[in-house]
Design a protein around this motif. Structure first.
Motif, PDB file in Angstrom:
ATOM      1  N   PHE A 258      37.032  75.402  48.850  1.00 27.36           N
ATOM      2  CA  PHE A 258      36.527  74.036  48.997  1.00 27.36           C
ATOM      3  C   PHE A 258      35.310  73.782  48.101  1.00 27.36           C
TER       4      PHE A 258
ATOM      5  N   ARG B 149      33.370  67.840  64.565  1.00 27.63           N
ATOM      6  CA  ARG B 149      34.688  68.153  64.015  1.00 27.63           C
ATOM      7  C   ARG B 149      35.312  69.374  64.696  1.00 27.63           C
ATOM      8  N   ARG B 150      34.502  70.394  64.937  1.00 34.59           N
ATOM      9  CA  ARG B 150      35.064  71.626  65.494  1.00 34.59           C
ATOM     10  C   ARG B 150      35.459  71.467  66.962  1.00 34.59           C
TER      11      ARG B 150
ATOM     12  N   LEU C 133      48.511  75.701  57.873  1.00 36.79           N
ATOM     13  CA  LEU C 133      48.261  75.364  59.285  1.00 36.79           C
ATOM     14  C   LEU C 133      49.233  74.310  59.798  1.00 36.79           C
TER      15      LEU C 133
ATOM     16  N   HIS D  14      31.477  78.333  57.136  1.00 34.16           N
ATOM     17  CA  HIS D  14      31.411  78.521  58.594  1.00 34.16           C
ATOM     18  C   HIS D  14      31.447  80.023  58.889  1.00 34.16           C
TER      19      HIS D  14
ATOM     20  N   LEU E  93      40.766  68.448  63.709  1.00 30.47           N
ATOM     21  CA  LEU E  93      41.700  69.536  63.393  1.00 30.47           C
ATOM     22  C   LEU E  93      40.923  70.779  62.951  1.00 30.47           C
ATOM     23  N   ALA E  94      41.531  71.963  63.189  1.00 28.24           N
ATOM     24  CA  ALA E  94      40.924  73.258  62.839  1.00 28.24           C
ATOM     25  C   ALA E  94      39.689  73.503  63.703  1.00 28.24           C
TER      26      ALA E  94
ATOM     27  N   VAL F 200      49.522  72.901  53.136  1.00 28.84           N
ATOM     28  CA  VAL F 200      48.535  73.450  54.068  1.00 28.84           C
ATOM     29  C   VAL F 200      49.278  74.276  55.113  1.00 28.84           C
TER      30      VAL F 200
ATOM     31  N   ILE G 167      40.160  66.773  52.242  1.00 23.68           N
ATOM     32  CA  ILE G 167      40.301  67.389  53.577  1.00 23.68           C
ATOM     33  C   ILE G 167      38.956  67.334  54.301  1.00 23.68           C
TER      34      ILE G 167
ATOM     35  N   ASN H 231      44.029  79.060  57.490  1.00 26.23           N
ATOM     36  CA  ASN H 231      44.527  77.694  57.677  1.00 26.23           C
ATOM     37  C   ASN H 231      45.380  77.236  56.500  1.00 26.23           C
ATOM     38  N   LEU H 232      45.140  77.819  55.303  1.00 25.27           N
ATOM     39  CA  LEU H 232      45.764  77.256  54.117  1.00 25.27           C
ATOM     40  C   LEU H 232      46.714  78.183  53.372  1.00 25.27           C
TER      41      LEU H 232
ATOM     42  N   TRP I 143      52.403  68.654  54.816  1.00 28.95           N
ATOM     43  CA  TRP I 143      51.066  68.340  54.286  1.00 28.95           C
ATOM     44  C   TRP I 143      50.919  69.058  52.934  1.00 28.95           C
TER      45      TRP I 143
ATOM     46  N   ASP J 299      32.683  75.563  52.471  1.00 32.70           N
ATOM     47  CA  ASP J 299      33.321  75.765  53.790  1.00 32.70           C
ATOM     48  C   ASP J 299      32.643  76.944  54.490  1.00 32.70           C
TER      49      ASP J 299
ATOM     50  N   LEU K 128      38.452  65.372  57.688  1.00 27.72           N
ATOM     51  CA  LEU K 128      38.298  66.134  58.929  1.00 27.72           C
ATOM     52  C   LEU K 128      36.861  66.184  59.431  1.00 27.72           C
TER      53      LEU K 128
HETATM   54  C1  SR1 Z   1      43.648  71.901  57.005  1.00 24.15           C
HETATM   55  S1  SR1 Z   1      42.428  72.943  56.569  1.00 24.15           S
HETATM   56  C2  SR1 Z   1      41.343  72.856  57.849  1.00 24.15           C
HETATM   57  C3  SR1 Z   1      40.103  73.575  57.640  1.00 24.15           C
HETATM   58  O1  SR1 Z   1      40.294  74.918  57.267  1.00 24.15           O
HETATM   59  C4  SR1 Z   1      39.282  75.303  56.373  1.00 24.15           C
HETATM   60  O2  SR1 Z   1      38.679  76.496  56.754  1.00 24.15           O
HETATM   61  C5  SR1 Z   1      38.303  74.172  56.329  1.00 24.15           C
HETATM   62  O3  SR1 Z   1      37.297  74.282  57.327  1.00 24.15           O
HETATM   63  C6  SR1 Z   1      39.186  73.027  56.586  1.00 24.15           C
HETATM   64  O4  SR1 Z   1      38.480  71.876  56.985  1.00 24.15           O
END
Ligand code: SR1
Ligand code: MG
Length: 396
Positions: A248, A338-339, A61, A226, A343-344, A59, A167, A35-36, A66, A224, A171
């Motif tokens: 993060f 959120r998921r 993504l 996940h 976003l993301a 960012v 972020i 994503n980044l 951004w 982060d 988010l």
């Molecule tokens: C804009 S970044 C979105 C997400 O990507 C990362 O893995 C984090 O979960 C973040 O919230």
């Protein structure tokens, strides 16, 4: 910015890298699914590999509109150094170049991302327990219990990561509840999202978690955690688990790391339920109590070694563990929302067709509501039971 063409020269220019891998015979692939950041997998003719990860000033993504500090690479390098001294389950840092914001990392091409394995129906045996142990190791090892109060305060001050935390604050603990331009769900789910956003109990619970995230500094989190931030290889005695992508990282509530992991395992369970794999769904939901039990066991192993036993009696531990649990349940509720809404999003749900998506996404939203609203009275076993019961109601 590094490119496939410039990576060879870059590696040749850095002694720490050129001594490990032959730049002359390099094969370079840009992975491109983060994503980044930019990520390059580099392998030489002898099969030796490493990974370069470069933080861009924005960012990835979204794009240059951004902007985002490249100093996130410094924070990740610092977090890896701290966490890998406390746990073997961390992808190793080989080199860090603060001028070009490049981390050189252990090549884990023989591993796969946990989310990928889960989506293809692969085994998750033992992984959640390893993650529970990892969280306990880094939580204890970076807390005031292990460091002492003065060192702890200095470390927490040195690990401030405001831009990346912003972020997370936007988010995970703001936008799904209050609404935002970048929220989205498929049309069938829109009425449910509107209904939830009108539920003041759910919104207030999420804001309480935002308050916890903003104001609590218990340990240096991964930040982060996940299922896309965990590499796995093999099974049983040969199982390897490596966490990665800790840009993060910040001092925050220990329950945040557990909660993010739980929500993503529950999303994997919702996917399994939606595609008709009820038993697998139950097994995935059961990773919440099994990772919690592993966290508790490992934490209890560390506890007798705390610096100041007289200052922190067992009664304090029991109280703190209770608050870590309710944080973990609450943050799982936030990450679940959120998921799906924010976003993301996650491929576990997003790769499903509309019918299966409605089941899986609807389930994860139900989990979010129950986890947030009931967070202070829900046990880890209760989380799995809640998910199993909701699944039974939705998938007959
Ligand atoms: C804009 S970044 C979105 C997400 O990507 C990362 O893995 C984090 O979960 C973040 O919230
Ligand atoms: Mg990431």
């Amino acid at each position: 910015m590094l490119s496939v063409d410039s990576v060879r020269g870059y590696i040749a220019s850095r002694e720490a890298l050129a001594s490990r891998i032959d730049p002359a015979t390099l094969d370079v692939k840009e992975v491109g699914d983060g994503n980044l950041n930019l990520v390059f997998v580099c392998t030489d003719a002898q099969g030796r590999g490493l990974v370069l990860k470069q933080a861009l000033p924005y960012v990835r993504l979204v794009g240059p509109e951004w902007p985002m500090t490249e100093l996130r690479a410094d924070r990740e390098a610092a977090a890896i150094s701290v966490h890998s001294a406390l746990s073997d389950d961390v992808c190793a840092l080989i080199d860090f170049d603060p001028d070009e914001h490049v981390l050189a990392l252990e090549d884990l091409s023989d591993h796969e991302v946990l989310r990928t394995r889960l989506n293809r129906g692969g085994s998750h045996d033992g992984i959640a327990e390893r993650i529970g142990g990892f969280v306990a190791d880094i939580a204890y090892g970076t807390s005031f219990l292990a460091l002492g109060e003065q060192e702890f305060r200095g470390r927490a001050a040195g690990a401030v990561n405001s831009e990346l935390c912003a972020i997370t604050e936007d988010l995970i603990v703001t936008e799904p509840y209050l609404g935002a331009e970048r929220n989205s769900v498929r049309p069938g789910l829109e009425p449910e999202v509107r209904r939830m956003q009108g539920d003041s109990e759910w919104v207030a619970a999420a804001m309480a978690m935002k308050y916890r995230f903003l104001t609590t500094q218990e340990a240096l989190l991964h930040g982060d955690l996940h299922s896309g931030s965990v590499f796995v290889r093999g099974e049983g005695d040969g199982l390897s688990v490596k966490t990665f992508d800790s840009e993060f990282a910040c001092y925050g509530p220990v329950g945040f790391d557990l909660g993010l992991f739980w929500a993503n395992m529950l999303a994997a369970g919702a996917r399994a339920a939606a595609v008709g794999e009820r038993e697998r769904a139950r097994d995935l939901n059961a990773t919440v109590p099994s990772s919690w039990a592993a966290f508790r066991r490992r934490f209890d192993e560390h506890w007798p070694h705390r610096r100041n036993p007289a200052g922190y009696p067992d009664s304090f531990r029991d109280q703190w563990i209770g608050s870590i649990l309710s944080d973990a349940v609450g943050f799982a509720g936030c990450e679940a929302a959120r998921r799906i809404i924010g976003l993301a999003k996650v491929s576990d749900v997003e790769t499903l067709g509309d019918g299966e998506y409605a089941i899986a996404a609807g389930l994860v939203l139900r989990y979010s509501h129950m986890l947030l609203v009931q967070r202070s009275r829900m046990t880890a076993e209760g989380v799995a039971t809640m998910a199993d019961m909701a699944t039974t109601e939705v998938v007959r």
